[in-house]
Design an enzyme around this catalytic site. Structure first.
Site, PDB file in Angstrom:
ATOM      1  N   ASP A  62       0.841  -1.198   0.000  1.00 53.22           N
ATOM      2  CA  ASP A  62       0.000   0.000   0.000  1.00 53.22           C
ATOM      3  C   ASP A  62       0.874   1.245   0.000  1.00 53.22           C
ATOM      4  OD1 ASP A  62      -1.763   2.054   0.420  1.00 53.22           O
ATOM      5  OD2 ASP A  62      -2.452   1.369   2.392  1.00 53.22           O
ATOM      6  N   GLU A 141      31.422   8.455   3.635  1.00 54.77           N
ATOM      7  CA  GLU A 141      31.999   8.179   4.951  1.00 54.77           C
ATOM      8  C   GLU A 141      30.981   8.612   6.000  1.00 54.77           C
ATOM      9  OE1 GLU A 141      35.767  10.215   5.211  1.00 54.77           O
ATOM     10  OE2 GLU A 141      36.121   9.913   3.071  1.00 54.77           O
ATOM     11  N   GLU A 143      29.626   8.895   9.756  1.00 55.13           N
ATOM     12  CA  GLU A 143      29.935   8.864  11.180  1.00 55.13           C
ATOM     13  C   GLU A 143      28.649   8.656  11.989  1.00 55.13           C
ATOM     14  OE1 GLU A 143      33.664  12.036  10.896  1.00 55.13           O
ATOM     15  OE2 GLU A 143      31.624  12.754  11.280  1.00 55.13           O
ATOM     16  N   GLU A 198      36.043   8.231  16.359  1.00 58.95           N
ATOM     17  CA  GLU A 198      36.134   9.563  15.761  1.00 58.95           C
ATOM     18  C   GLU A 198      36.533  10.597  16.818  1.00 58.95           C
ATOM     19  OE1 GLU A 198      36.214  11.705  13.503  1.00 58.95           O
ATOM     20  OE2 GLU A 198      36.179  10.410  11.738  1.00 58.95           O
ATOM     21  N   GLU A 205      33.325   5.635  13.275  1.00 59.87           N
ATOM     22  CA  GLU A 205      33.231   5.584  11.816  1.00 59.87           C
ATOM     23  C   GLU A 205      33.779   4.255  11.318  1.00 59.87           C
ATOM     24  OE1 GLU A 205      35.096   7.890   7.933  1.00 59.87           O
ATOM     25  OE2 GLU A 205      34.726   9.035   9.763  1.00 59.87           O
ATOM     26  N   HIS A 254      30.875  12.631   4.528  1.00 62.61           N
ATOM     27  CA  HIS A 254      31.667  13.130   3.412  1.00 62.61           C
ATOM     28  C   HIS A 254      31.412  12.235   2.198  1.00 62.61           C
ATOM     29  CE1 HIS A 254      34.739  14.822   6.547  1.00 62.61           C
ATOM     30  NE2 HIS A 254      33.574  15.456   6.558  1.00 62.61           N
ATOM     31  N   ARG A 325      41.264  21.093   4.628  1.00 69.10           N
ATOM     32  CA  ARG A 325      40.075  20.465   5.216  1.00 69.10           C
ATOM     33  C   ARG A 325      39.069  21.471   5.765  1.00 69.10           C
ATOM     34  NH1 ARG A 325      40.522  14.810   6.198  1.00 69.10           N
ATOM     35  NH2 ARG A 325      42.553  14.016   5.568  1.00 69.10           N
ATOM     36  N   GLU A 342      35.898  15.398  -2.931  1.00 68.71           N
ATOM     37  CA  GLU A 342      35.248  15.117  -1.654  1.00 68.71           C
ATOM     38  C   GLU A 342      34.411  16.323  -1.240  1.00 68.71           C
ATOM     39  OE1 GLU A 342      36.853  13.312   2.448  1.00 68.71           O
ATOM     40  OE2 GLU A 342      37.400  15.429   2.183  1.00 68.71           O
ATOM     41  N   ARG A 344      32.222  17.884   1.642  1.00 71.83           N
ATOM     42  CA  ARG A 344      32.295  17.644   3.077  1.00 71.83           C
ATOM     43  C   ARG A 344      31.072  18.104   3.878  1.00 71.83           C
ATOM     44  NH1 ARG A 344      37.227  16.457   4.986  1.00 71.83           N
ATOM     45  NH2 ARG A 344      37.041  17.701   6.899  1.00 71.83           N
TER      46      ARG A 344
END
Length: 453
Positions: A62, A141, A143, A198, A205, A254, A325, A342, A344
C-alpha cells in the site's frame, strides 16, 4: 496481477546462485526492503516460497501508507528486488534457520518505475551521466554516535564512552561493537577499509569501499540499518543525527565522487598542476554553483545546521582546495584511478539516493555548462576574518533548514533531479518540519527568558 514490463531482465545465473544460498543457509524469510523519501528503511517480509513471485515484481504493498509516495486512490505499488543486493542476515543465522533481504525498486502496476521512489530518482541521474559516457563512482563516509539506553531500551543522552580520535581500548569502549558491525557487514558482502573512534566522545566511523552510485547508496542504507541493529544487541542506541550533543563535533557523511569514462578516471590529468582534468574543474564549479540549492537534500534536518557552524571541523563556507580540510570541497591526495572530489557538507541523516543524485547532477551541470572553478583556497578559512572571506568572495552555506528550503525551491537543480513528484512532496515535508520547529517553544527560551521577563 500486473504485467510487469521491467521485471524479467535479471541474470539467471545470479538467481540460481541465490537459490543455492537460500537452500544451503536454510533461509525461510525474505525481507523486501525499500526507502521512503526521507531515506527511512521499510520492508515487506515474505516466505521463501514466494521467491519466484518476488523477483517477477508481483509483491504488492500500500503506497498510500508510505509518507510522500502515493494517494489512497492510487495506492497499489509493487516491489522489484535487485538481485545484486541479496544478503543473508548474519544475526538471524542459527541451526537450520536464517533470514535474508533484497533491496528493491518500487514499480507501478503497469511495470513502469514509480517516480516517487528515491532509488529510481538516482537511476535517472545515473542514466543522465551514462548519456555523456560517464559512470559515477561514490564513496561515502558515515559517522555515528553510540548512546546508552534505559531499562526500556530507549536512548538516553549518556554517551557510551569518552574516547577521542583514533584512541584504542580501554578508552574506546565502542571497539567491540564496531568489530561486530564489521563482521556483519563483511558477511553481507561489504569490503571494509577502516574502522576507528572519531574525534568526539562516543563517535565512530567504519569506512567501506567505493562503488558505482546505486550500489554505494544501497551500501549506505544497509550500513545505517546494520549499525543500528548491532548496537541494539549491546544495549546501545546508534544515531546518525548530525549534532546530537552541543559543544562537540557533529557527524558528517563526506561524499567522495568521481566520474569514469572508458575505464579511465575522467578527473585525472597528470599534466595539470593539481593533476586534475578540465572535467574535474567543471564538476567542482558545478558543485560550488549549486550547493546552496541542494543543501536541503544533503543536510535535511533542523539539526543539520547546528553541525554546520564554525569551530567543529564541519564546513560552513563555499570554497574548494586541493588539500585544505576547512574548505567545502577538497581533493584527497591520491591520484590516477583514485582521483576524486570530496564534498564535506553532507550529513548521514540524508537519504543517500537523493543526496548522491543531487551532488552528481550539480557536477554534471558544471560540465554541461562548461563552468570554470574559482581559484582554490589554501588558507584556513575557519580562522579568517569576515573581511578576508568577503575579499576572497567566499560565501556561506545556508544557516538553517528554512533558508535551505528557500534556496531549494528557488533553484533549478532540485526539481530537475528529483522530478515533480519527489520535489513537491519533499518541499512540503520539509516546510512542515521547519514550521513545527519554528513555532515550538524550546527549553533554551524558558531557561533564558521566563524568569527575566
Amino acid at each position: 496481477m500486473p504485467e510487469v514490463a521491467v521485471s524479467q531482465c535479471y541474470d539467471v545465473e545470479v538467481f540460481e546462485r541465490i537459490k543455492e544460498t537460500i537452500e544451503q543457509k536454510h533461509v525461510e524469510l525474505l525481507h523486501l526492503q525499500f526507502v521512503d523519501i526521507e531515506g527511512i528503511l521499510k520492508q515487506v517480509t515474505i516466505t521463501v516460497d514466494q521467491l519466484e513471485d518476488a523477483v517477477e515484481g508481483k509483491i504488492m504493498f500500500d503506497g498510500s501508507s508510505i509518507k510522500g509516495f502515493s494517494p489512497i486512490n492510487k495506492s497499489d505499488l509493487y516491489l522489484l528486488p535487485d538481485l545484486n543486493t541479496f544478503a543473508v542476515l548474519p544475526w538471524t543465522v542459527e541451526e537450520g534457520y536464517a533470514e535474508a533481504r533484497f533491496l528493491c525498486s518500487v514499480i507501478n502496476p503497469d511495470g513502469t518505475l514509480f517516480e516517487g521512489d528515491p532509488r529510481n530518482v538516482l537511476k535517472k541521474t545515473i542514466e543522465r551521466a551514462a548519456e555523456k559516457g560517464f559512470t559515477i563512482s561514490v564513496g561515502p563516509e558515515l559517522e555515528f554516535f553510540l548512546f546508552k539506553t534505559d531499562v526500556n531500551g530507549n536512548p538516553t543522552t549518556q554517551l557510551q564512552d569518552n574516547g577521542g580520535y583514533f584512541e584504542p581500548s580501554p578508552k574506546d569502549l565502542g571497539e567491540r561493537v564496531r568489530l561486530e558491525i564489521y563482521r556483519a557487514l563483511k558477511a553481507m558482502g561489504f569490503t571494509i577499509e577502516a574502522s576507528h573512534h572519531e574525534v568526539a566522545e562516543g563517535q565512530h566511523e567504519i569506512n567501506f569501499k567505493y562503488a558505482d552510485a546505486l550500489s554505494s547508496a544501497d551500501h549506505a542504507t544497509t550500513y545505517k540499518w546494520v549499525v543500528k541493529t548491532i548496537a541494539s544487541k549491546y544495549g546501545l542506541h546508534a544515531t546518525f543525527m548530525p549534532k546530537p550533543v552541543f559543544g562537540i563535533n557533529g557527524s558528517g557523511m563526506h561524499v567522495n565522487m568521481s566520474l569514469f569514462k572508458d575505464g579511465e578516471n575522467a578527473f585525472f590529468d597528470p599534466s595539470d598542476e593539481n593533476q586534475l582534468s578540465e572535467t574535474a574543474y567543471q564538476f567542482i564549479a558545478g558543485l560550488l554553483a549549486n550547493v546552496k540549492s541542494f543543501a536541503a537534500v544533503t543536510n535535511p534536518l533542523v539539526n543539520s545546521y547546528k553541525r554546520l557552524v564554525p569551530g567543529y571541523e564541519a564546513p560552513c563556507y563555499i570554497a574548494w582546495s586541493a588539500s585544505n580540510r576547512s574548505a567545502l570541497i577538497r581533493i584527497p591526495a591520491k591520484r590516477g584511478l583514485a582521483t576524486r572530489v570530496e564534498l564535506r557538507c553532507p550529513d548521514p541523516s540524508a537519504n543517500p539516493y537523493l543526496a548522491f543524485a543531487v551532488i552528481a547532477a550539480a557536477g554534471l551541470d558544471g560540465i554541461e555548462k562548461g563552468l570554470q572553478a574559482p581559484a582554490p583556497i589554501d588558507e584556513d578559512i575557519f580562522h579568517m576574518t569576515e573581511e578576508r572571506r568577503a575579499e576572497l568572495g567566499i560565501e556561506n552555506l545556508p544557516s538553517s533548514l528554512g533558508a535551505a528550503i528557500e534556496e531549494f525551491e528557488n533553484g533549478t537543480i532540485g526539481r530537475k533531479t528529483l522530478g515533480d513528484h519527489v520535489f513537491s512532496e519533499y518541499v512540503a515535508m520539509k516546510k512542515a518540519e521547519w514550521d513545527s520547529y519554528r513555532t515550538a517553544v524550546h527549553a533554551w527560551e524558558i531557561e533564558h527568558y521566563q524568569a527575566k521577563f
